[in-house]
Design an enzyme around this catalytic site. Structure first.
Site, short mmCIF file in Angstrom:
data_model
loop_
_atom_site.label_atom_id
_atom_site.label_comp_id
_atom_site.label_asym_id
_atom_site.label_seq_id
_atom_site.Cartn_x
_atom_site.Cartn_y
_atom_site.Cartn_z
CG ASP A 24 -0.13 -0.10 2.54
OD1 ASP A 24 0.78 -0.94 2.62
OD2 ASP A 24 -0.44 0.66 3.48
CB ILE A 27 -1.24 5.91 -0.73
CG1 ILE A 27 -2.36 5.60 -1.74
CG2 ILE A 27 -1.60 7.13 0.13
CD1 ILE A 27 -3.76 5.59 -1.15
CE1 TYR A 143 4.42 0.38 11.61
CE2 TYR A 143 2.15 0.63 10.88
CZ TYR A 143 3.44 0.17 10.66
OH TYR A 143 3.75 -0.49 9.51
CB ALA A 144 4.06 2.98 19.55
NE ARG A 145 5.17 4.60 12.26
CZ ARG A 145 5.07 4.21 11.00
NH1 ARG A 145 4.14 4.73 10.22
NH2 ARG A 145 5.90 3.31 10.50
CE LYS A 173 1.93 -3.04 10.24
NZ LYS A 173 2.10 -2.21 9.04
N GLY A 198 8.18 -4.71 8.68
CA GLY A 198 9.62 -4.82 8.43
C GLY A 198 10.35 -3.50 8.59
N GLY A 199 9.67 -2.39 8.28
CA GLY A 199 10.37 -1.10 8.26
C GLY A 199 11.18 -0.96 6.99
NE ARG A 226 8.93 0.59 4.18
CZ ARG A 226 9.07 1.44 5.18
NH1 ARG A 226 9.73 2.57 5.00
NH2 ARG A 226 8.56 1.18 6.37
#
Ligand SMILES: CC(=O)[C@@H](O)[C@H](O)C[C@H](N)C(=O)O
Ligand SMILES: O=CC(=O)COP(=O)(O)O
Length: 264
Positions: A24, A27, A143-145, A173, A198-199, A226
């Site tokens: 995705d 975008i 995520y923790a962001r 995830k 994965g980052g 990625r």
């Protein structure tokens, strides 16, 4: 669990283990390596052993002919890195659209700790209700962001995955905390299957050791983008990730049997 949800979860996993490849990022990042010729990449990673691929709804017609019978997940929110705030993911589609696009499941990204958390929490709660009406599973990408939030802190990650379960998600995830012991604390925070992102892409060895570490900590697999779709040989790296997730291989065996260099 609802029969439709469990039946569809089986289409995006193997024996309760998940090798999902999200694409995705068109975008978020634009047409980066691996996503320009999406068809070739989808073909390679599904031949390599991915259980499912994941995209936004608009490219569904490019995915289906190339996914070799594997599962398909439609992602339902997004943002760009050139916009005012990439943590501000906005809705991009509905459960009905995902079903019309042939989805086996839907996914939703939430940034726990960002200023957009309250709205995203409401949206995830509404999404699980809507999706479950149709027997469609929800993969929450929690995520923790946010400002001053450590995105790899195990306490933050434990909170993020627990929140997904509380809101009714079926799979969650999150980011990897960096080692199996701390990730075990993350996995213990929920009864949901936990998969890791994965980052940005590292070496093959870093990728496979991260997957091995997460599995040792109790993960159920990956939703890894990625590191797989930007690889020069997406089929081989998928094969290596699959060996760890589906066959419990150690990192060296997985890399060697996939034909990838141990030190790469
Ligand atoms: C580009 C990133 O930092 C990723 O972690 C994305 O946030 C995750 C997701 N696949 C996306 O592109 O929205
Ligand atoms: O949807 C995105 C992910 O699940 C993770 O993507 P990454 O490129 O592995 O961080």
């Amino acid at each position: 669990m609802d029969v439709g949800i469990s039946a569809r979860l089986e289409r995006i996993s193997t024996g309760g283990r998940y090798l999902v490849v999200p694409m995705d990022h068109g975008i978020t990042l634009g047409p980066v390596k691996g996503l320009v010729d999406l068809e070739t990449t989808v073909d390679a990673i599904t031949r390599g052993g991915a259980d499912a691929v994941l995209t936004q709804k608009g490219v569904a017609r490019r995915v289906h002919p190339k996914k070799n019978g594997k599962g398909y997940i439609v992602h339902l929110n997004g943002s760009t890195v050139i916009g005012p705030d990439s943590n501000d993911k906005r809705l991009t589609g509905s459960v009905e659209e995902a079903l019309r696009a042939g989805a086996d499941a839907v996914s939703f990204h939430m940034n726990v700790g960002s200023e957009h958390e309250p709205e995203q929490m409401t949206q995830l709660g509404e999404l699980t209700e809507k999706a479950h009406r149709y027997g469609v599973p929800v993969l929450a990408m929690n995520y923790a962001r946010g400002d001053d939030i450590d995105p790899h802190d195990p306490e933050n990650l434990a909170h993020a995955v627990r929140l997904a379960e509380e809101l009714g998600a079926d799979v969650v995830k999150t980011a990897y905390s960096g080692d199996p012991d701390s990730f075990e604390r993350v996995c213990e925070a929920t009864r949901l299957p936990v998969v890791i992102a994965g980052g940005s892409r590292g070496t093959d060895r870093q990728t496979i050791e991260m997957v091995r570490g997460a599995m040792d900590g109790g993960a159920a697999g990956v939703s890894m983008g990625r590191s797989i779709f930007q690889h020069d040989d997406p089929e081989s790296i998928t094969r290596a990730v699959s060996a760890v997730i589906h066959d419990d291989a150690d990192a060296e065996t997985a890399l060697r049997e996939a034909g990838l260099g141990i030190e790469a």
